[in-house]
Design a protein around this motif. Structure first.
Motif, PDB file in Angstrom:
ATOM      1  N   THR A 190       0.821  -1.212   0.000  1.00 16.82           N
ATOM      2  CA  THR A 190       0.000   0.000   0.000  1.00 16.82           C
ATOM      3  C   THR A 190       0.851   1.257   0.000  1.00 16.82           C
ATOM      4  O   THR A 190       0.505   2.255  -0.625  1.00 16.82           O
ATOM      5  CB  THR A 190      -0.931   0.002   1.231  1.00 16.82           C
ATOM      6  N   SER A 191       1.980   1.201   0.698  1.00 16.85           N
ATOM      7  CA  SER A 191       2.816   2.391   0.841  1.00 16.85           C
ATOM      8  C   SER A 191       4.252   2.057   0.431  1.00 16.85           C
ATOM      9  O   SER A 191       5.112   1.786   1.262  1.00 16.85           O
ATOM     10  CB  SER A 191       2.778   2.896   2.289  1.00 16.85           C
ATOM     11  N   LEU A 192       4.489   2.044  -0.876  1.00 15.86           N
ATOM     12  CA  LEU A 192       5.811   1.780  -1.426  1.00 15.86           C
ATOM     13  C   LEU A 192       6.213   2.918  -2.359  1.00 15.86           C
ATOM     14  O   LEU A 192       5.426   3.344  -3.191  1.00 15.86           O
ATOM     15  CB  LEU A 192       5.836   0.473  -2.219  1.00 15.86           C
ATOM     16  N   ALA A 193       7.461   3.367  -2.236  1.00 17.91           N
ATOM     17  CA  ALA A 193       7.959   4.384  -3.168  1.00 17.91           C
ATOM     18  C   ALA A 193       8.300   3.758  -4.511  1.00 17.91           C
ATOM     19  O   ALA A 193       8.135   4.389  -5.563  1.00 17.91           O
ATOM     20  CB  ALA A 193       9.181   5.082  -2.575  1.00 17.91           C
ATOM     21  N   SER A 205       7.985   0.004  -6.807  1.00 20.79           N
ATOM     22  CA  SER A 205       7.355  -1.312  -6.870  1.00 20.79           C
ATOM     23  C   SER A 205       8.378  -2.441  -6.921  1.00 20.79           C
ATOM     24  O   SER A 205       8.028  -3.612  -6.782  1.00 20.79           O
ATOM     25  CB  SER A 205       6.438  -1.400  -8.090  1.00 20.79           C
ATOM     26  N   GLU A 243       9.617   0.922   4.973  1.00 17.71           N
ATOM     27  CA  GLU A 243       8.402   0.392   4.346  1.00 17.71           C
ATOM     28  C   GLU A 243       8.078  -1.010   4.850  1.00 17.71           C
ATOM     29  O   GLU A 243       6.906  -1.370   4.979  1.00 17.71           O
ATOM     30  CB  GLU A 243       8.557   0.415   2.830  1.00 17.71           C
ATOM     31  N   ASN A 254       6.278  -0.605   8.113  1.00 21.54           N
ATOM     32  CA  ASN A 254       5.015   0.123   8.029  1.00 21.54           C
ATOM     33  C   ASN A 254       3.833  -0.842   8.102  1.00 21.54           C
ATOM     34  O   ASN A 254       3.663  -1.705   7.239  1.00 21.54           O
ATOM     35  CB  ASN A 254       4.973   0.923   6.724  1.00 21.54           C
ATOM     36  N   ALA A 274       0.868  -0.405   7.384  1.00 19.83           N
ATOM     37  CA  ALA A 274      -0.038  -0.278   6.232  1.00 19.83           C
ATOM     38  C   ALA A 274       0.302  -1.245   5.107  1.00 19.83           C
ATOM     39  O   ALA A 274      -0.543  -1.521   4.251  1.00 19.83           O
ATOM     40  CB  ALA A 274      -0.011   1.153   5.709  1.00 19.83           C
ATOM     41  N   ASN A 275       1.516  -1.771   5.097  1.00 22.65           N
ATOM     42  CA  ASN A 275       1.928  -2.680   4.027  1.00 22.65           C
ATOM     43  C   ASN A 275       1.657  -4.151   4.333  1.00 22.65           C
ATOM     44  O   ASN A 275       2.003  -5.022   3.528  1.00 22.65           O
ATOM     45  CB  ASN A 275       3.422  -2.494   3.722  1.00 22.65           C
TER      46      ASN A 275
END
Length: 344
Positions: free
Chosen positions: A307-310, A312, A319, A322, A324-325
């Motif tokens: 969901t929260s990656l700078a 791919s 990250e 996190n 959220a991931n």
């Protein structure tokens, strides 16, 4: 003519050497059994294109009570088995080192000394990176769990100036953390802790050392569990005292692939590339060594949502940590990880 980095390191030899020459702590980490090779079809997909790997699985059968049969005309209710999937990510990582030739001459009188040192230590570098990425992954899983009820965590920590024995690591505290897995508590056989927590057990002479037949060194045990200790384990700063997180693992806690790419290039191969810039430093020149790793360190039973990656192509440590991931897909009892929070 002075030796160059290309004389010291031959990529065709050095790349497999890096993969095999592992530091003792990484050997111990792998011998613990918490890293497990995935099923062949998953490994095959790792080598294919794309950044994500879909990991399908059958969910467990429901626990509803069976029907009592009778002589009526009623038809029995039909239950079903359902399937789902988890997403795992491939993480593609690289590190490049460079050294001005003049700096090597200034240090030792030889133009190759700085890069020679890089070549000697690069295996240890990647070993430390794997260790911290495993820890960061566990942190992310626990952060997601805390955000969703915290049924994988047991804490004896208290932010007080003078912690007591009740706030520190103990057999009882470990057993409570293991019990978060319910009847599967015996699956948890490895505990990772901060070096300071480990130090308190050494002070109290609570550590037992054993030499497994497959390991070339003695291994510490506590409460019947293999102990892994690292200063990279998470510490949360408190007002009065810090909180130390310990992670308990079962064998196979992580699906794991570590690949050193070896496609040939004009500079060696993708695992180890050597380049030189003769013009930099007003003609003094500089040598460069680039190494790469492709890896999957995926906790069983978890979905890496991304969901929260700078990028791919993989996750940074932040990250991985996190919440959220991450998203849990298995029931609690089947996720091979628990967390114990303590004082020292």
């Amino acid at each position: 003519m002075t030796s160059q980095i290309s004389d010291i390191v031959q990529p065709r030899v050095f790349t497999p050497y890096m993969a095999e020459n592992k530091p003792a702590k990484l050997v111990m980490l792998e011998k613990s059994g918490i890293l497990a090779a995935p099923a062949p079809d998953i490994a095959k997909r790792f080598k294919a294109g794309g950044n994500q790997i879909e990991v399908p699985y059958w969910e467990d059968l429901d626990d509803t009570e069976p029907t009592v049969i009778d002589d009526s005309d009623n038809k029995i209710a039909v239950s079903k088995i359902t399937a789902s999937d988890m997403k795992a990510y491939k993480h593609r990582l690289a590190k490049k080192y460079g050294a001005k030739t003049v700096a090597s001459y200034a240090a030792t009188g030889r133009g190759d000394s700085a890069m020679n040192r890089v070549a000697e230590r690069i295996s240890a570098y990647w070993g430390r990176r794997k260790e911290e990425r495993i820890i960061a992954t566990a942190e992310g899983v626990i952060a997601d769990n805390v955000a969703n009820g915290g049924d994988m965590v047991f804490s004896v920590y208290s932010d007080i100036a003078s912690p007591t024995a009740a706030n520190r690591i103990s057999y009882q505290a470990i057993n409570k953390a293991r019990l978060t897995m319910g009847e599967n508590l015996d699956d948890l056989r490895v505990i990772a802790m901060h070096s300071y927590v480990y130090g308190t057990l050494l002070d109290d002479e609570k550590i037992e050392f054993k030499k497994p037949s497959e390991a070339p060194f003695e291994v510490p045990y506590y409460a019947g569990m293999m102990v892994l200790h690292s200063e990279r384990m998470p510490v949360t700063t408190g007002t009065n005292t810090n909180e130390y997180s310990c992670f308990l693992f079962a064998p196979g806690a992580f699906m794991h692939i570590d690949e050193v790419p070896n496609r040939e290039t004009i500079y060696g191969n993708e695992g180890t590339e050597i380049t030189r810039d003769p013009d930099i430093g007003d003609g003094g020149g500089a040598d460069y060594l680039t190494t790469r790793r492709f890896e999957m360190i995926h906790p069983a039973g978890m979905d890496f949502t991304g969901t929260s990656l700078a990028k791919s192509q993989g996750a940074t440590l932040a990250e991985l940590r996190n919440a959220a991931n991450w998203n849990r897909k298995y029931t609690r009892n089947n996720v091979k990880l628990a967390c114990l929070k303590v004082n020292i």
